[in-house]
Scaffold this motif. Structure first.
Motif: not given
Length: 118
Positions: A37-44, A24-26, A16-19, A46-52
């Motif tokens: 479960e989704i570990d992290l959901v973020a905006l890169d 990026w916005e967490i 999360g800190r890396w992003l 205009d793109d929504l990113v699901v992060v494992e």
């Protein structure tokens, strides 16, 4: 909390800190529903990113990203749709990323961010 859970949470925090440092916005952390479960959901942008996030202390069992199977990626795509259905977020695109975190005993954490793995 079990050592495995502590390791996972540590990896997720580092990811999360890396992003965030990358701009990026967490939006969500450890989002859960009946399907998983989704570990992290973020905006890169205009793109929504699901992060494992996968974290390991050694590479004896292989690279952490190798633990993300095709089945897991398919589940993450379903979860992404469920997350979007519950949140008022508009995104130009949607993708699944994997962040592999390696925490060796003899040095600093190493992060491998793999974008668009699905």
């Amino acid at each position: 909390m079990a050592a495995k859970d502590v390791l996972g949470r540590t990896g997720e925090e580092l990811a999360g800190r890396w992003l965030e440092r990358a701009g990026w916005e967490i939006l969500d952390r450890n989002w859960r529903c009946r399907t998983g479960e989704i570990d992290l959901v973020a905006l890169d942008g205009d793109d929504l990113v699901v992060v494992e996030v996968k974290t390991r202390r050694s590479l004896r069992l292989g690279h952490p990203a190798e633990a993300v199977t095709a089945r897991k990626l398919a589940r993450l795509r379903v979860l992404a749709g469920q997350w979007l259905a519950e949140h008022d977020v508009r995104a130009a695109g949607l993708r699944v990323d994997v962040i592999a975190v390696w925490l060796p005993d003899d040095g600093p954490a190493r992060i491998d961010h793999r974008q668009g793995v699905s």
